[in-house]
Design an enzyme around this catalytic site. Structure first.
Site: not given
Length: 388
Positions: A189-190
């Site tokens: 994820k980010i």
């Protein structure tokens, strides 16, 4: 052979190393402690909500939210068909039934179809306590067309913001929409805690009761006493320290992924694709550029599978976009409100390497590989459009 270019590798610096070491040396290695409390506070502040609960995964956040929002067996829950299976698994954990709703060209749920699905289900006598949205690939759904109509129909909104931390819509942060929202900190994820998630809400009671369920529903007694089923869903203090360090670098991570996305977008006219999310490109949407997904032109000479295979031969990782849930064997025969857009996107989309740690030469390698595949190595002539 060239070094491997991964799809979305986490970037870890000395900042993260020092944070984890700090947590280890504090002695708080269990799923409680000052790092965990601080992480929840900082995440709530970042997303503009009152309360946050750090958990072992985004799926756990969705599950607990559904439970606290009263979802159970017999309920029908509208949910985007274009999503990762975790979204629908959380519905299944409660005994409810997912009802699949198709999307707009940007990949996010079609508000008109969503409302039509609810009206149809309610007219047939089904209970629809909650509808779920998904912020696909880091772009917020069209909440301005969803929130008020759901409220009018007596349906709560649960936002699956697993992919969209740092994105905004009309100045509101992803994770602040609906009765509650779930965020994922999975490794790709980010930002990451290696594995983990967060439940966000302005409803203190929802978060408090979810917190109680997340720690095996232990009663406040001098012994281990339980009156209902609970879950082992809490995040550890050590992983929370990692998350705090990543959160402090979130804007930097988004900026780099945006630069990478822009490079892919610039090459799209030449190579015969568009970026998912670029139709329509509107000022109120600010994406986090988590994963750059290209949509091949309808006249493309190659398929997504051929693109992925060709990139793999050059040691570059790429993937298909999520396969729509209504096409999954798991959900064969399920009810869906469909318009064909998700199937078209699945048939023409490829997710490209997007990690913030990619170098300029890495991105050039990906684009050059696409050029050889999509144009035979020739630079495609793009007609100029004269304005004025």
């Amino acid at each position: 052979m060239n070094s491997r270019i991964l799809l979305s590798q986490a970037t870890v610096t000395e900042t993260e190393e020092n944070a984890v070491l700090r947590a280890l040396r504090s002695g708080w290695v269990a799923p409680v402690g000052p790092e965990l409390e601080a992480f929840e506070k900082e995440m709530a502040e970042r997303t503009g909500v009152s309360h946050a609960l750090a958990l072992s995964s985004g799926t756990a956040a969705l599950h607990l939210a559904l439970l606290r929002m009263g979802v159970g067996p017999g309920d029908r829950i509208p949910v985007p068909t274009l999503t990762f299976v975790a979204t629908t698994n959380a519905i299944a954990y409660t005994g409810a039934t997912p009802v699949f709703v198709d999307c707009l060209p940007d990949g996010n749920i079609d508000p008109v179809l969503l409302l039509h699905s609810i009206d149809t289900l309610q007219a047939a006598g089904h209970r629809v306590p909650v509808a779920i949205t998904v912020d696909l690939m880091g772009r917020c759904a069209n909440y301005q067309e969803i929130e008020a109509p759901l409220q009018e129909r007596g349906v709560e909104l649960l936002a699956d913001a697993a992919e969209s931390l740092g994105a905004t819509l009309n100045g509101r942060a992803a994770g602040s929409f609906g009765k509650a929202a779930a965020i994922s900190f999975n490794g790709n994820k980010i930002m990451t805690t290696s594995g983990g998630g967060m439940l966000l809400s302005n409803d203190a009671e929802l978060i408090d009761t979810a917190r109680y369920l997340s720690t095996q529903a232990r009663q406040p007694a001098p012994w281990y006493q339980h009156t209902e089923i609970g879950y082992n869903y809490r995040l550890s203090n050590i992983l929370a320290a990692l998350g705090r360090a990543q959160l402090g670098r979130l804007d930097q991570l988004i900026q780099r992924r945006t630069e990478i996305r822009d490079r892919y977008a610039e090459a799209g006219g030449e190579l015969g694709y568009r970026l998912l999310g670029d139709v329509p490109e509107t000022a109120e949407h600010r994406e986090n550029a988590w994963l750059s997904t290209i949509v091949l032109d309808e006249a493309s000479p190659v398929t997504p599978s051929e693109v992925i295979k060709a990139l793999e031969q050059e040691n570059i990782e790429a993937r298909h976009i999520w396969k729509p849930m209504h096409l999954q064997p798991l959900h064969a025969g399920s009810l869906g409100f469909l318009n064909g857009v998700s199937e078209d996107l699945f048939a023409r989309s490829v997710t490209l390497p997007s990690g913030a740690g990619l170098s300029e030469s890495d991105i050039e390698r990906v684009i050059d590989s696409l050029r050889r595949l999509l144009t035979g190595g020739r630079r495609r002539q793009v007609a100029a459009v004269r304005v004025g």
